[in-house]
Design a protein around this motif. Structure first.
Motif, short mmCIF file in Angstrom:
data_model
loop_
_atom_site.label_atom_id
_atom_site.label_comp_id
_atom_site.label_asym_id
_atom_site.label_seq_id
_atom_site.Cartn_x
_atom_site.Cartn_y
_atom_site.Cartn_z
N CYS A 180 9.34 -7.47 49.51
CA CYS A 180 9.66 -7.31 51.04
C CYS A 180 8.86 -5.79 51.11
CB CYS A 180 10.76 -7.26 51.42
SG CYS A 180 11.21 -6.66 53.14
N LEU A 181 7.73 -5.69 52.29
CA LEU A 181 7.40 -4.47 52.56
C LEU A 181 8.35 -3.54 53.18
CD1 LEU A 181 4.81 -2.39 52.32
CD2 LEU A 181 3.94 -3.58 54.27
N GLY A 208 21.96 -13.53 50.07
CA GLY A 208 20.68 -12.88 49.61
C GLY A 208 20.99 -11.34 49.50
N ILE A 209 20.61 -10.92 48.36
CA ILE A 209 20.61 -9.32 48.00
C ILE A 209 18.95 -8.70 48.36
CG2 ILE A 209 20.74 -7.52 46.51
CD1 ILE A 209 23.03 -9.18 45.08
N LEU A 210 18.90 -7.82 49.00
CA LEU A 210 17.72 -7.22 49.17
C LEU A 210 17.78 -5.86 48.74
CD1 LEU A 210 17.07 -8.53 52.96
CD2 LEU A 210 16.57 -9.72 51.12
N PRO A 211 17.23 -5.51 47.50
CA PRO A 211 17.58 -4.42 46.89
C PRO A 211 16.58 -3.44 47.55
CG PRO A 211 17.32 -5.59 45.36
CD PRO A 211 16.99 -6.54 46.60
N TRP A 212 17.07 -2.02 48.19
CA TRP A 212 16.37 -1.25 48.22
C TRP A 212 16.15 0.26 47.19
CZ3 TRP A 212 18.60 3.89 48.81
CH2 TRP A 212 19.85 3.97 49.05
N SER A 213 15.37 0.91 47.21
CA SER A 213 14.90 1.80 46.02
C SER A 213 14.95 1.13 44.79
CB SER A 213 16.04 2.86 46.12
OG SER A 213 15.58 4.02 45.56
N PRO A 214 14.38 -0.08 44.44
CA PRO A 214 14.28 -0.58 43.07
C PRO A 214 13.58 0.48 41.98
CG PRO A 214 12.37 -1.43 44.56
CD PRO A 214 13.32 -0.37 45.50
N THR A 235 17.06 -12.05 46.52
CA THR A 235 16.28 -12.61 47.30
C THR A 235 15.05 -12.25 47.38
OG1 THR A 235 18.01 -13.76 48.84
CG2 THR A 235 15.49 -13.33 49.81
N SER A 236 14.63 -10.82 47.84
CA SER A 236 13.60 -10.03 47.81
C SER A 236 13.75 -8.69 47.51
CB SER A 236 12.89 -10.42 49.07
OG SER A 236 11.56 -9.76 49.38
#
Length: 340
Positions: A17-18, A201-207, A282-283
């Motif tokens: 995801c951008l 769904g999990i959308l991780p930030w700062s991967p 998820t993304s």
């Protein structure tokens, strides 16, 4: 690019995801639009922003790109509301009044009639969560949003929200956006289990851990130059001194470097691949200053680590906890069903 469903919905999104937090701040509009073009050309279809990113400028930049590119129907757009955008007492929070203003303003800046995913940016202790959930439900019925999600919730907060939507017959929470990477795995204590059980769904930030997992920082050398920590070594949760002082930080970085060298890929790609394949994810939200950084991140699409590589990273990055309730004694007690 690979694709997954957006949580428990039927909407399909790219596994990358951008993220647009840099837009209007660290990235100019020209660079931001170039990133959007590159991301879509690479097969990505999921874009995440928030009203507070550059105080609305990020949404405006995305909105002008959507209007100019004619690609609105090709992408899934997510944004967030919660934090202050004005000085008034109702310009902040998750109340119906605050979110009505925030959502309408976001729609205007994005130049769209509907946001695909609207997220509560954080918990609001002053607003009953039922009020927020009813707002989400009404916004879906009004055609202003398609799905509802949350960000930065604790385990009990997410579980309460999920259960209330079921009990009250409201639009469900379909995503959680938390910080999640090889240096920050605490969501595995409870949040991941909630997400798996509730089909969220999990959308991780700062991967990439604020750049730490790219290998750009060195032990006992305070960062300088054109990087987030070079600009401000004391920046937020990724501040240099605390992480530098933790031996585990450098053990994780060394392990990521070892795998990257053996694979012939960048350290960032290894870290992104590990995160993308975690349970319930998820993304993964990418955050880049430049098109070159984005290109490197995009190269992680479709990269999957071996079981041995994953075990190495799992072992070296495991959160340090006490014996109970998340440590060995707690796990043994829950497994046996008897007190030790």
């Amino acid at each position: 690019m690979e694709f997954r469903t957006l949580g428990g919905t039927g909407t399909i999104v790219s596994t990358q995801c951008l993220g647009t937090m840099t837009f209007g701040n660290e990235s100019s509009e020209e660079v931001s639009h170039a990133q959007l073009d590159r991301f879509v050309e690479a097969g990505g279809n999921f874009i995440d922003t928030a009203n507070v990113y550059s105080r609305g400028v990020s949404e405006e930049i995305v909105g002008r790109w959507l209007a100019g590119s004619g690609r609105r129907d090709e992408v899934v757009i997510a944004t967030k509301g919660r934090f202050a955008m004005g000085d008034g007492p109702n310009d902040v929070g998750l109340s119906r009044t605050s979110l009505t203003r925030a959502l309408d303003a976001s729609l205007k800046r994005l130049q769209v009639d509907t946001v695909d995913l609207y997220q509560a940016h954080a918990w609001d202790a002053l607003t009953p969560i039922e009020e927020t959930l009813r707002f989400f439900d009404d916004a879906v019925k009004a055609g202003k949003i398609r799905y509802a999600g949350v960000s930065n919730f604790l385990g009990w907060q997410l579980q309460k929200a999920a259960m209330l939507t079921d009990i009250l017959g409201l639009t469900p929470i379909v995503t959680l956006q938390p910080q999640y990477n090889l240096l920050v795995r605490e969501i595995e204590f409870e949040l991941v289990d909630v997400c798996e059980n509730e089909n969220i769904g999990i959308l991780p930030w700062s991967p990439l851990g604020g750049g730490w997992l790219t290998g750009k920082y060195r032990r006992d050398q305070t960062p300088t130059g054109a990087s987030r920590l070079g600009d401000d070594p004391e920046r937020g949760m990724e501040a240099y001194a605390p992480r530098n002082a933790q031996e585990q930080t450098w053990q994780v970085i060394d392990a990521v470097r070892k795998i990257a060298e053996s694979r012939g890929v960048s350290m960032a790609q290894v870290a992104l691949a590990w995160t993308a394949d975690r349970p319930a994810v998820t993304s993964v939200i990418l955050g880049a200053r430049t098109v070159e950084q984005l290109d490197d991140n995009l190269a992680a699409a479709g990269l999957h680590l071996s079981d041995e590589e994953t075990r190495l990273l799992d072992d070296v990055s495991g959160p340090i906890v006490g014996e109970y309730p998340y440590g060995p004694q707690g796990r043994a007690q829950r497994a046996s069903g008897r007190e030790l």
